[in-house]
Design a protein around this motif. Sequence first.
Motif, mmCIF file in Angstrom:
data_model
loop_
_atom_site.group_PDB
_atom_site.id
_atom_site.type_symbol
_atom_site.label_atom_id
_atom_site.label_comp_id
_atom_site.label_asym_id
_atom_site.label_seq_id
_atom_site.Cartn_x
_atom_site.Cartn_y
_atom_site.Cartn_z
ATOM 1 N N THR A 120 -28.801 -41.987 2.227
ATOM 2 C CA THR A 120 -30.208 -41.576 2.141
ATOM 3 C C THR A 120 -30.583 -40.147 2.274
ATOM 4 N N GLY A 121 -31.594 -40.017 1.888
ATOM 5 C CA GLY A 121 -31.926 -38.172 1.814
ATOM 6 C C GLY A 121 -32.376 -37.539 3.170
ATOM 7 N N ARG A 122 -32.292 -38.607 4.279
ATOM 8 C CA ARG A 122 -32.507 -38.218 5.659
ATOM 9 C C ARG A 122 -31.196 -37.399 5.936
ATOM 10 N N HIS A 123 -30.205 -37.577 5.254
ATOM 11 C CA HIS A 123 -28.704 -36.999 5.736
ATOM 12 C C HIS A 123 -28.722 -35.276 5.155
ATOM 13 N N SER A 124 -29.860 -35.044 4.215
ATOM 14 C CA SER A 124 -29.571 -33.982 3.397
ATOM 15 C C SER A 124 -29.300 -32.594 4.361
ATOM 16 N N LEU A 125 -29.948 -32.465 5.609
ATOM 17 C CA LEU A 125 -29.830 -31.464 6.559
ATOM 18 C C LEU A 125 -28.424 -31.118 6.794
ATOM 19 N N VAL A 126 -27.460 -31.943 6.369
ATOM 20 C CA VAL A 126 -26.091 -31.749 6.812
ATOM 21 C C VAL A 126 -25.736 -30.512 5.971
ATOM 22 N N LEU A 127 -26.324 -30.093 4.793
ATOM 23 C CA LEU A 127 -25.942 -28.709 4.144
ATOM 24 C C LEU A 127 -26.196 -27.705 4.991
ATOM 25 N N GLU A 128 -27.259 -27.563 5.536
ATOM 26 C CA GLU A 128 -27.788 -26.347 6.319
ATOM 27 C C GLU A 128 -27.277 -26.172 7.581
ATOM 28 N N HIS A 129 -26.999 -27.480 8.409
ATOM 29 C CA HIS A 129 -26.508 -27.492 9.633
ATOM 30 C C HIS A 129 -25.300 -27.477 9.937
ATOM 31 N N ALA A 130 -24.271 -27.926 8.722
ATOM 32 C CA ALA A 130 -22.958 -28.222 9.093
ATOM 33 C C ALA A 130 -22.117 -27.196 7.921
ATOM 34 N N LEU A 131 -22.627 -27.590 6.642
ATOM 35 C CA LEU A 131 -21.416 -26.807 5.708
ATOM 36 C C LEU A 131 -21.853 -25.467 5.502
ATOM 37 N N ARG A 132 -23.266 -25.035 5.512
ATOM 38 C CA ARG A 132 -23.524 -23.518 5.364
ATOM 39 C C ARG A 132 -22.839 -22.760 6.378
ATOM 40 N N PRO A 133 -23.033 -23.079 7.899
ATOM 41 C CA PRO A 133 -22.494 -22.210 8.780
ATOM 42 C C PRO A 133 -20.961 -22.400 8.877
ATOM 43 N N MET A 134 -20.434 -23.278 8.327
ATOM 44 C CA MET A 134 -18.968 -23.103 8.254
ATOM 45 C C MET A 134 -18.367 -22.142 7.138
ATOM 46 N N PHE A 135 -19.024 -22.197 5.924
ATOM 47 C CA PHE A 135 -18.611 -21.207 4.996
ATOM 48 C C PHE A 135 -19.089 -19.974 5.366
ATOM 49 N N ALA A 136 -20.184 -19.773 5.994
ATOM 50 C CA ALA A 136 -20.558 -18.516 6.459
ATOM 51 C C ALA A 136 -19.703 -17.729 7.412
ATOM 52 N N TYR A 137 -19.172 -18.763 8.289
ATOM 53 C CA TYR A 137 -18.002 -18.302 9.378
ATOM 54 C C TYR A 137 -16.840 -17.797 8.465
ATOM 55 N N LEU A 138 -16.437 -18.542 7.352
ATOM 56 C CA LEU A 138 -15.259 -18.080 6.594
ATOM 57 C C LEU A 138 -15.487 -17.047 5.655
ATOM 58 N N ARG A 139 -16.862 -16.332 5.844
ATOM 59 C CA ARG A 139 -17.298 -15.051 4.927
ATOM 60 C C ARG A 139 -17.221 -15.480 3.366
ATOM 61 N N ALA A 140 -17.545 -16.631 3.128
ATOM 62 C CA ALA A 140 -18.012 -16.802 1.712
ATOM 63 C C ALA A 140 -19.274 -16.473 1.243
ATOM 64 N N VAL A 141 -19.517 -16.131 -0.031
ATOM 65 C CA VAL A 141 -20.845 -16.173 -0.680
ATOM 66 C C VAL A 141 -21.364 -17.454 -0.745
ATOM 67 N N VAL A 142 -22.070 -17.958 0.248
ATOM 68 C CA VAL A 142 -22.717 -19.280 -0.031
ATOM 69 C C VAL A 142 -23.937 -19.079 -0.870
ATOM 70 N N LEU A 143 -24.101 -20.252 -1.909
ATOM 71 C CA LEU A 143 -25.246 -19.869 -2.937
ATOM 72 C C LEU A 143 -26.491 -20.396 -2.380
ATOM 73 N N PRO A 144 -27.635 -19.944 -2.710
ATOM 74 C CA PRO A 144 -29.066 -20.324 -2.092
ATOM 75 C C PRO A 144 -29.109 -21.922 -2.353
ATOM 76 N N THR A 145 -28.975 -22.415 -3.488
ATOM 77 C CA THR A 145 -29.223 -23.655 -3.853
ATOM 78 C C THR A 145 -28.055 -24.718 -3.296
ATOM 79 N N ALA A 146 -28.083 -25.551 -2.334
ATOM 80 C CA ALA A 146 -27.308 -26.655 -2.012
ATOM 81 C C ALA A 146 -27.830 -27.937 -2.537
ATOM 82 N N VAL A 147 -26.737 -28.779 -2.954
ATOM 83 C CA VAL A 147 -27.179 -30.175 -3.527
ATOM 84 C C VAL A 147 -26.646 -31.322 -2.774
#
Length: 204
Positions: A120-147
């Motif tokens: 369900t679309g209610r899970h979409s915040l996983v991108l901002e709450h879990a994935l984006r912080p992890m890749f930011a910690y790894l110093r990747a260039v995380v693109l603005p649009t997550a899908v």
Amino acid sequence: MKRTLTVVSAGLRLPSSTRMLADRLADAARRELEGQGTQVDVNVVEARDHAHDLVNYLTTGYPSAELRRVSDEVAKADGLIAVTPTFTASYNGLFKMFFDCLDDTILVDKPVLIAATGGTGRHSLVLEHALRPMFAYLRAVVLPTAVFAATEEWGGGDDSQEPLLRRIQRAAGELAREVNRQESPQIEDPYSDPVPFERLLDGR
């Protein structure tokens, strides 16, 4: 110039909606890059195929030859597409285990397109709450649009998929622009300049 994209999909089943989203993102990114006159190679890594090697590495500290090969593919890629199913409001354990097994400098300055699937679309915040912080910690260039792709977006004809297709296209365009903006990764060979045996023996 030729560029390389590596796609990491952490789906657990075959067929997998996670892999389906990964393939659509890769195809869209390839079209964007080729439209800009760039040749592209796409490598797909199914994390499930390396599950046993990942567990063995975490428990022993010694990667298999296949796991080293996959790690090198990620390191040499000009861009990364990382897609996970949503488990308990986060990425699944296989996805996290895969990135835990990579050297923590591999993703520095590398463009990363993050994506996830869920019931369900209610899970979409996983991108901002879990994935984006992890890749930011790894110093990747995380693109603005997550899908994020919910189950209902895969059925019902083209009209129901239109918003998802727009997100895929926007994210692919961002990835292509960032990949072409950056230099290709230069991977250092740790064995290219060995310390002479005599120097090791003299204790200095």
